[in-house]
Design an enzyme around this catalytic site. Structure first.
Site, PDB file in Angstrom:
ATOM      1  N   ASP A   1       0.808  -1.228   0.000  1.00 18.04           N
ATOM      2  CA  ASP A   1       0.000   0.000   0.000  1.00 18.04           C
ATOM      3  C   ASP A   1       0.838   1.274   0.000  1.00 18.04           C
ATOM      4  O   ASP A   1       0.434   2.306   0.538  1.00 18.04           O
ATOM      5  CB  ASP A   1      -0.964   0.027   1.214  1.00 18.04           C
ATOM      6  CG  ASP A   1      -1.852  -1.193   1.239  1.00 18.04           C
ATOM      7  OD1 ASP A   1      -2.199  -1.689   0.158  1.00 18.04           O
ATOM      8  OD2 ASP A   1      -2.191  -1.656   2.345  1.00 18.04           O
TER       9      ASP A   1
ATOM     10  N   LYS B   1       1.732   2.124  -5.088  1.00 24.91           N
ATOM     11  CA  LYS B   1       2.253   1.547  -6.348  1.00 24.91           C
ATOM     12  C   LYS B   1       1.324   1.841  -7.523  1.00 24.91           C
ATOM     13  O   LYS B   1       1.766   2.207  -8.610  1.00 24.91           O
ATOM     14  CB  LYS B   1       2.438   0.021  -6.193  1.00 24.91           C
ATOM     15  CG  LYS B   1       3.444  -0.362  -5.116  1.00 24.91           C
ATOM     16  CD  LYS B   1       3.521  -1.851  -4.910  1.00 24.91           C
ATOM     17  CE  LYS B   1       2.276  -2.466  -4.281  1.00 24.91           C
ATOM     18  NZ  LYS B   1       2.026  -2.042  -2.888  1.00 24.91           N
TER      19      LYS B   1
ATOM     20  N   LYS C   1      -0.835   4.274  -8.007  1.00 26.34           N
ATOM     21  CA  LYS C   1      -0.757   5.672  -8.431  1.00 26.34           C
ATOM     22  C   LYS C   1       0.499   5.933  -9.260  1.00 26.34           C
ATOM     23  O   LYS C   1       0.449   6.571 -10.312  1.00 26.34           O
ATOM     24  CB  LYS C   1      -0.752   6.608  -7.211  1.00 26.34           C
ATOM     25  CG  LYS C   1      -0.549   8.029  -7.689  1.00 26.34           C
ATOM     26  CD  LYS C   1       0.030   9.016  -6.763  1.00 26.34           C
ATOM     27  CE  LYS C   1       0.733  10.063  -7.622  1.00 26.34           C
ATOM     28  NZ  LYS C   1       0.721  11.398  -7.041  1.00 26.34           N
TER      29      LYS C   1
ATOM     30  N   GLY D   1      -4.581  -4.313  -3.801  1.00 25.44           N
ATOM     31  CA  GLY D   1      -5.578  -3.265  -4.065  1.00 25.44           C
ATOM     32  C   GLY D   1      -4.801  -2.025  -4.452  1.00 25.44           C
ATOM     33  O   GLY D   1      -4.164  -1.410  -3.609  1.00 25.44           O
ATOM     34  N   HIS D   2      -4.797  -1.703  -5.730  1.00 26.28           N
ATOM     35  CA  HIS D   2      -3.982  -0.596  -6.240  1.00 26.28           C
ATOM     36  C   HIS D   2      -4.902   0.548  -6.675  1.00 26.28           C
ATOM     37  O   HIS D   2      -5.697   0.393  -7.599  1.00 26.28           O
ATOM     38  CB  HIS D   2      -3.097  -1.079  -7.392  1.00 26.28           C
ATOM     39  CG  HIS D   2      -2.070  -2.091  -6.967  1.00 26.28           C
ATOM     40  ND1 HIS D   2      -1.179  -2.680  -7.829  1.00 26.28           N
ATOM     41  CD2 HIS D   2      -1.780  -2.594  -5.739  1.00 26.28           C
ATOM     42  CE1 HIS D   2      -0.397  -3.517  -7.142  1.00 26.28           C
ATOM     43  NE2 HIS D   2      -0.756  -3.484  -5.886  1.00 26.28           N
TER      44      HIS D   2
ATOM     45  N   ARG E   1       2.939 -28.864  -7.044  1.00 27.00           N
ATOM     46  CA  ARG E   1       2.772 -29.356  -8.428  1.00 27.00           C
ATOM     47  C   ARG E   1       1.432 -30.037  -8.683  1.00 27.00           C
ATOM     48  O   ARG E   1       1.338 -30.968  -9.471  1.00 27.00           O
ATOM     49  CB  ARG E   1       3.936 -30.295  -8.805  1.00 27.00           C
ATOM     50  CG  ARG E   1       5.255 -29.587  -8.784  1.00 27.00           C
ATOM     51  CD  ARG E   1       6.413 -30.519  -8.877  1.00 27.00           C
ATOM     52  NE  ARG E   1       6.500 -31.384  -7.726  1.00 27.00           N
ATOM     53  CZ  ARG E   1       7.615 -32.031  -7.377  1.00 27.00           C
ATOM     54  NH1 ARG E   1       8.699 -31.907  -8.093  1.00 27.00           N
ATOM     55  NH2 ARG E   1       7.620 -32.801  -6.316  1.00 27.00           N
TER      56      ARG E   1
ATOM     57  N   GLN F   1       1.944  -6.074  -3.208  1.00 26.39           N
ATOM     58  CA  GLN F   1       2.404  -6.194  -1.824  1.00 26.39           C
ATOM     59  C   GLN F   1       3.692  -5.385  -1.657  1.00 26.39           C
ATOM     60  O   GLN F   1       3.860  -4.386  -2.330  1.00 26.39           O
ATOM     61  CB  GLN F   1       2.602  -7.664  -1.413  1.00 26.39           C
ATOM     62  CG  GLN F   1       1.297  -8.447  -1.268  1.00 26.39           C
ATOM     63  CD  GLN F   1       0.698  -8.882  -2.594  1.00 26.39           C
ATOM     64  OE1 GLN F   1       1.334  -9.512  -3.411  1.00 26.39           O
ATOM     65  NE2 GLN F   1      -0.563  -8.543  -2.825  1.00 26.39           N
TER      66      GLN F   1
ATOM     67  N   ALA G   1      -7.346  -1.082   0.780  1.00 30.17           N
ATOM     68  CA  ALA G   1      -8.086  -0.950  -0.480  1.00 30.17           C
ATOM     69  C   ALA G   1      -8.752  -2.269  -0.877  1.00 30.17           C
ATOM     70  O   ALA G   1      -9.633  -2.297  -1.728  1.00 30.17           O
ATOM     71  CB  ALA G   1      -7.143  -0.475  -1.590  1.00 30.17           C
TER      72      ALA G   1
ATOM     73  N   ASP H   1       2.328  14.670   1.740  1.00 28.08           N
ATOM     74  CA  ASP H   1       1.303  15.626   2.175  1.00 28.08           C
ATOM     75  C   ASP H   1       0.621  15.211   3.481  1.00 28.08           C
ATOM     76  O   ASP H   1       0.105  16.060   4.211  1.00 28.08           O
ATOM     77  CB  ASP H   1       0.244  15.798   1.072  1.00 28.08           C
ATOM     78  CG  ASP H   1      -0.348  14.459   0.652  1.00 28.08           C
ATOM     79  OD1 ASP H   1       0.409  13.607   0.140  1.00 28.08           O
ATOM     80  OD2 ASP H   1      -1.560  14.246   0.852  1.00 28.08           O
TER      81      ASP H   1
HETATM   82  P1  GDP Z   1      -0.826   0.331  -3.501  1.00 23.32           P
HETATM   83  O1  GDP Z   1      -1.395  -0.957  -3.022  1.00 23.32           O
HETATM   84  O2  GDP Z   1       0.643   0.429  -3.256  1.00 23.32           O
HETATM   85  O3  GDP Z   1      -1.181   0.656  -4.919  1.00 23.32           O
HETATM   86  O4  GDP Z   1      -1.483   1.474  -2.581  1.00 23.32           O
HETATM   87  P2  GDP Z   1      -3.039   1.589  -2.178  1.00 23.32           P
HETATM   88  O5  GDP Z   1      -3.806   2.053  -3.347  1.00 23.32           O
HETATM   89  O6  GDP Z   1      -3.496   0.340  -1.500  1.00 23.32           O
HETATM   90  O7  GDP Z   1      -2.955   2.675  -1.036  1.00 23.32           O
HETATM   91  C1  GDP Z   1      -2.418   3.937  -1.263  1.00 23.32           C
HETATM   92  C2  GDP Z   1      -3.493   4.978  -0.885  1.00 23.32           C
HETATM   93  O8  GDP Z   1      -2.914   6.247  -0.788  1.00 23.32           O
HETATM   94  C3  GDP Z   1      -4.576   5.103  -1.946  1.00 23.32           C
HETATM   95  O9  GDP Z   1      -5.766   5.501  -1.316  1.00 23.32           O
HETATM   96  C4  GDP Z   1      -4.054   6.232  -2.828  1.00 23.32           C
HETATM   97  O10 GDP Z   1      -5.095   6.931  -3.509  1.00 23.32           O
HETATM   98  C5  GDP Z   1      -3.409   7.121  -1.809  1.00 23.32           C
HETATM   99  N1  GDP Z   1      -2.236   7.859  -2.273  1.00 23.32           N
HETATM  100  C6  GDP Z   1      -1.248   7.494  -3.116  1.00 23.32           C
HETATM  101  N2  GDP Z   1      -0.296   8.445  -3.178  1.00 23.32           N
HETATM  102  C7  GDP Z   1      -0.678   9.429  -2.337  1.00 23.32           C
HETATM  103  C8  GDP Z   1      -0.106  10.668  -1.926  1.00 23.32           C
HETATM  104  O11 GDP Z   1       0.981  11.057  -2.337  1.00 23.32           O
HETATM  105  N3  GDP Z   1      -0.814  11.414  -1.033  1.00 23.32           N
HETATM  106  C9  GDP Z   1      -2.009  11.014  -0.517  1.00 23.32           C
HETATM  107  N4  GDP Z   1      -2.622  11.799   0.353  1.00 23.32           N
HETATM  108  N5  GDP Z   1      -2.577   9.858  -0.884  1.00 23.32           N
HETATM  109  C10 GDP Z   1      -1.914   9.057  -1.756  1.00 23.32           C
HETATM  110  P1  IMO Z   2      -0.975  -4.230  -2.213  1.00 22.45           P
HETATM  111  O1  IMO Z   2      -0.508  -4.779  -3.533  1.00 22.45           O
HETATM  112  C1  IMO Z   2      -0.987  -4.663   2.125  1.00 22.45           C
HETATM  113  C2  IMO Z   2      -0.996  -8.741   3.705  1.00 22.45           C
HETATM  114  C3  IMO Z   2      -2.231  -9.199   4.466  1.00 22.45           C
HETATM  115  C4  IMO Z   2      -1.594 -10.169   5.440  1.00 22.45           C
HETATM  116  C5  IMO Z   2      -0.483 -10.818   4.616  1.00 22.45           C
HETATM  117  C6  IMO Z   2      -0.863 -12.173   4.021  1.00 22.45           C
HETATM  118  O2  IMO Z   2      -2.267  -3.511  -2.275  1.00 22.45           O
HETATM  119  O3  IMO Z   2       0.120  -3.454  -1.547  1.00 22.45           O
HETATM  120  P2  IMO Z   2      -2.402 -12.871   1.965  1.00 22.45           P
HETATM  121  O4  IMO Z   2      -3.862 -12.669   1.743  1.00 22.45           O
HETATM  122  O5  IMO Z   2      -1.535 -12.274   0.911  1.00 22.45           O
HETATM  123  O6  IMO Z   2      -2.041 -14.296   2.249  1.00 22.45           O
HETATM  124  O7  IMO Z   2      -2.105 -12.080   3.340  1.00 22.45           O
HETATM  125  O8  IMO Z   2      -0.189  -9.914   3.576  1.00 22.45           O
HETATM  126  N1  IMO Z   2      -1.248  -8.228   2.336  1.00 22.45           N
HETATM  127  C7  IMO Z   2      -1.198  -6.933   2.011  1.00 22.45           C
HETATM  128  N2  IMO Z   2      -1.014  -5.840   2.778  1.00 22.45           N
HETATM  129  N3  IMO Z   2      -1.124  -4.531   0.792  1.00 22.45           N
HETATM  130  C8  IMO Z   2      -1.288  -5.622   0.016  1.00 22.45           C
HETATM  131  O9  IMO Z   2      -1.279  -5.553  -1.335  1.00 22.45           O
HETATM  132  C9  IMO Z   2      -1.372  -6.887   0.616  1.00 22.45           C
HETATM  133  N4  IMO Z   2      -1.569  -8.147   0.152  1.00 22.45           N
HETATM  134  C10 IMO Z   2      -1.471  -8.958   1.217  1.00 22.45           C
HETATM  135  O10 IMO Z   2      -2.870  -8.140   5.091  1.00 22.45           O
HETATM  136  O11 IMO Z   2      -0.977  -9.456   6.489  1.00 22.45           O
HETATM  137 MG    MG Z   3      -2.939  -1.647  -1.765  1.00 24.39          MG
END
Ligand code: GDP
Ligand code: IMO
Ligand code: MG
Length: 405
Positions: free
Chosen positions: A14, A17, A19, A41-42, A141, A222, A297, A331
């Site tokens: 999170d 990535k 964005k 969740g991106h 496998r 992740q 997300a 920010d």
């Molecule tokens: P990812 O899994 O790495 O793609 O990240 P997520 O989408 O799960 O979580 C990132 C959250 O932060 C999302 O709600 C984005 O919209 C938000 N976000 C990303 N970059 C920024 C930033 O620079 N500032 C703020 N305030 N929010 C951001």
């Molecule tokens: P993105 O790509 C944050 C965490 C889960 C749990 C552990 C194992 O959005 O950054 P799983 O279901 O993969 O076996 O869970 O990994 N986890 C994440 N945490 N962002 C993610 O993906 C995650 N995908 C899995 O919360 O701790």
């Molecule tokens: Mg995410």
């Protein structure tokens, strides 16, 4: 920009990535996922509209960019079908630009049930999406792969055998009811159009594109600290989230990865259980969660929050051969009086260096020179400590709220 770029998370996921991949993919030929599944969740925000992607690569909102799901991804056909339909309704085309590897292992309803039942006892805090059990079957496998649809009779036989095995695990190990084998077969076959429309040898595509000198972007899911080998085991996901995963997850040699952008938030978050040295349980932690809207997300769970851990970050840069750092959510720190970063551990406790906050708006700033003095000092300290340039700073969730240096 170098030809092929890898973008991956350096923390527990999170990091932003989605964005950053979206913001950087406008001029690229293809965006490829190489591991994970719909546990990801991106989030992407363009013109005020937010899209959350779980399986589709984050280049999909750019109309002409190819999107690839590589062999290292575990695939929920149900989740992918839903996501494609929602994106199509929003006017996004998948024709002649969306490709799934025939070697992707499938996530079945029984994987999901086993994951959820088991996590009640093991308390990893998984996303409950069947990720761990699906990767177990791959390594053992006995998994079903997307390309197995090419021989329907055999496919059905393999599927029946695997679901019967899963049901034994559910009954005997967990005292849970079976899932009807026929129901699983019917459900999986109801998604055969995904095989018909999108399945191919994605390695051949990559070979062609590299020969044609096209630029490719690899999108991690992740983060480094969730890596099955390099992360905080056993509180990790079940795939190789680090740079090495690109080669195995797409069938592309490491020399074709020319630039590696590691993303870190300006602080730290974690969803699920496991160690987190710089976690905060005070008003600062609450303010990070509130200002950063720190809710997962994928599952909507609140994310645990804490200061940036530079010791862990430095190691993550090494693990991945990061060439460029990207700092997101700067920010979120705008209103803090003081901001700390962990520079050392002492018997498992964090030793902090504390900075005076900037108490000024960085949200939406697109020129590094326009950042407040204290924000620049914070960034410069991180760069010097890690020994790697921060070439991208994100100042908001939208595509255009980005500083590139
Ligand atoms: P990812 O899994 O790495 O793609 O990240 P997520 O989408 O799960 O979580 C990132 C959250 O932060 C999302 O709600 C984005 O919209 C938000 N976000 C990303 N970059 C920024 C930033 O620079 N500032 C703020 N305030 N929010 C951001
Ligand atoms: P993105 O790509 C944050 C965490 C889960 C749990 C552990 C194992 O959005 O950054 P799983 O279901 O993969 O076996 O869970 O990994 N986890 C994440 N945490 N962002 C993610 O993906 C995650 N995908 C899995 O919360 O701790
Ligand atoms: Mg995410």
């Amino acid at each position: 920009m170098s030809k092929n770029t890898l973008i991956l998370g350096l923390q527990w996921g999170d990091e932003g990535k989605g964005k950053i991949v979206d913001a950087l993919s406008a001029d690229t030929h293809a965006v490829c996922r190489f591991q994970g599944g719909h546990n990801a969740g991106h989030t992407i925000k363009v013109n005020g509209e937010q899209t959350v992607l779980h399986l589709t690569p984050s280049g999909i909102l750019h109309p002409n960019i190819n999107c690839v799901i590589g062999n290292g991804v575990v695939l929920s056909l149900e989740s992918l079908d839903k996501e494609i339909n929602e994106l199509k309704e929003a006017g996004i085309s998948f024709d002649n630009r969306f490709y799934i590897s025939s070697s992707c292992c499938l996530i079945l309803p029984t994987h999901i049930k086993i994951d959820q039942v088991r996590d009640k006892k093991e308390s990893i805090g998984t996303t409950g999406r069947g990720i761990g059990p699906a990767y177990e079957d791959k390594i053992a496998r006995r998994a079903i792969r997307l390309g197995d649809f090419s021989d329907e009779t055999n496919f059905k036989k393999k599927l029946e055998k695997l679901v019967t095995y899963h049901n034994k695990v559910l009954n005997k190990m967990h005292d849970e009811d079976s899932i009807s084998v026929q129901q699983v077969v019917d459900e999986i076959f109801s998604y055969k159009h995904l095989y018909d429309n999108f399945c191919c040898d994605t390695q051949n595509l990559l070979i062609d594109w590299i020969e044609e000198d096209k630029s490719i972007l690899f999108e991690g899911a992740q983060g480094t600290l969730l890596d099955i080998d390099q992360g905080t085991y056993p509180f990790v996901t079940s795939s190789s989230t680090t740079a090495g995963g690109v080669s195995t997850g797409l069938g592309i040699g490491p020399k074709y990865i020319n630039k590696i952008i590691g993303i870190t938030k300006a602080y730290t978050t974690r969803v699920g259980e496991g160690p987190f040295i710089t976690e905060l349980f005070d008003a600062n932690g609450e303010m990070l969660a509130k200002n950063g809207h720190e809710f997962g997300a994928t599952t909507g769970r609140p994310r645990r929050c804490g200061w940036l851990d530079l010791v862990a970050l430095k190691k993550a840069v090494f693990t991945n051969s990061v060439t460029d750092l990207c700092l997101t959510k700067l920010d979120v720190l705008d209103t803090f009086k003081e901001i700390s970063v962990c520079i050392k551990y002492d018997n498992g406790n964090p030793i902090y260096k504390t900075f005076e906050g900037w108490n000024d708006k960085t949200e939406g700033v697109t020129d590094f020179n326009n950042l407040p003095h204290n924000a620049k000092s914070y960034i410069n300290f991180i760069e010097e400590f890690i020994g790697c340039e921060i070439s991208i700073v994100s100042t908001g969730p939208s595509r255009d709220q980005t500083i590139t240096r």
